[in-house]
Scaffold this motif. Structure first.
Motif, mmCIF file in Angstrom:
data_model
loop_
_atom_site.group_PDB
_atom_site.id
_atom_site.type_symbol
_atom_site.label_atom_id
_atom_site.label_comp_id
_atom_site.label_asym_id
_atom_site.label_seq_id
_atom_site.Cartn_x
_atom_site.Cartn_y
_atom_site.Cartn_z
ATOM 1 N N UNK A 60 0.865 -1.177 0.000
ATOM 2 C CA UNK A 60 0.000 0.000 0.000
ATOM 3 C C UNK A 60 0.900 1.225 0.000
ATOM 4 N N UNK A 61 0.826 1.975 -1.067
ATOM 5 C CA UNK A 61 1.636 3.180 -1.178
ATOM 6 C C UNK A 61 0.859 4.355 -0.584
ATOM 7 N N UNK A 62 1.520 5.096 0.235
ATOM 8 C CA UNK A 62 0.892 6.251 0.868
ATOM 9 C C UNK A 62 1.286 7.488 0.069
ATOM 10 N N UNK A 63 0.267 8.213 -0.306
ATOM 11 C CA UNK A 63 0.535 9.419 -1.083
ATOM 12 C C UNK A 63 0.749 10.593 -0.135
ATOM 13 N N UNK A 64 1.642 11.432 -0.517
ATOM 14 C CA UNK A 64 1.930 12.609 0.289
ATOM 15 C C UNK A 64 1.185 13.796 -0.312
ATOM 16 N N UNK A 66 -0.063 17.914 0.111
ATOM 17 C CA UNK A 66 0.280 19.151 0.815
ATOM 18 C C UNK A 66 -0.782 19.476 1.873
ATOM 19 N N UNK A 67 -0.365 20.080 2.951
ATOM 20 C CA UNK A 67 -1.278 20.373 4.050
ATOM 21 C C UNK A 67 -2.257 21.493 3.707
ATOM 22 N N UNK A 68 -1.961 22.283 2.685
ATOM 23 C CA UNK A 68 -2.831 23.420 2.371
ATOM 24 C C UNK A 68 -3.801 23.110 1.226
ATOM 25 N N UNK A 69 -4.197 21.838 1.044
ATOM 26 C CA UNK A 69 -5.173 21.502 0.000
ATOM 27 C C UNK A 69 -6.536 22.044 0.383
ATOM 28 N N UNK A 70 -7.288 22.393 -0.629
ATOM 29 C CA UNK A 70 -8.646 22.875 -0.365
ATOM 30 C C UNK A 70 -9.600 21.695 -0.291
ATOM 31 N N UNK A 71 -10.775 21.922 0.249
ATOM 32 C CA UNK A 71 -11.783 20.871 0.336
ATOM 33 C C UNK A 71 -12.224 20.416 -1.047
ATOM 34 N N UNK A 72 -12.243 21.319 -1.993
ATOM 35 C CA UNK A 72 -12.636 20.966 -3.361
ATOM 36 C C UNK A 72 -11.621 19.999 -3.975
ATOM 37 N N UNK A 73 -10.331 20.222 -3.723
ATOM 38 C CA UNK A 73 -9.305 19.306 -4.241
ATOM 39 C C UNK A 73 -9.440 17.930 -3.597
#
Length: 115
Positions: A60-64, A66-73
């Motif tokens: 299982x690969x964990x994707x990294x 960014x902490x500042x993603x919007x809810x829409x993204x």
């Protein structure tokens, strides 16, 4: 009793040679046949015991992200992931239905034979 009288390789070889000389020709052929039968059965067990282990690592690969993603993204990515998951589940169900149909065909054939 002395230890040298218990076992002597020379006496053992001589005893075996006397035993071998007293055997008839057909007894040697039966000995050879019985050894071959035992070897074939042993080979069959060894040959049959080998099988490939189906090893599929479940990585299982964990994707990294960014902490500042919007809810829409986040919602857009979840929709993409949901579509992939639904496609995988549909493929799994198709394969399962195919295997089930194959086994049903075999079962129907056995029932027609009365088994």
């Amino acid at each position: 009793m002395k230890l040298r009288h218990l076992f002597s390789p020379i006496h053992a070889i001589r005893d075996f040679a006397n035993f071998a000389r007293s055997r008839e020709k057909h007894e040697w052929w039966f000995l050879l046949a019985s050894i071959c039968v035992v070897l074939v059965i042993g080979w069959a067990f060894v040959h049959d015991s080998y099988f490939e282990r189906a090893y599929k690592p479940n990585i299982i690969y964990v994707e990294s992200w960014p902490a500042n993603r919007t809810d829409a993204e986040i919602i857009a990515q979840q929709k993409i992931d949901q579509a992939k998951q639904e496609a995988a589940e549909a493929e799994f169900e198709r394969e399962r239905a195919k295997r089930q149909a194959e086994w049903k065909k075999i079962d129907d054939k056995l029932k027609s034979w009365g088994i």
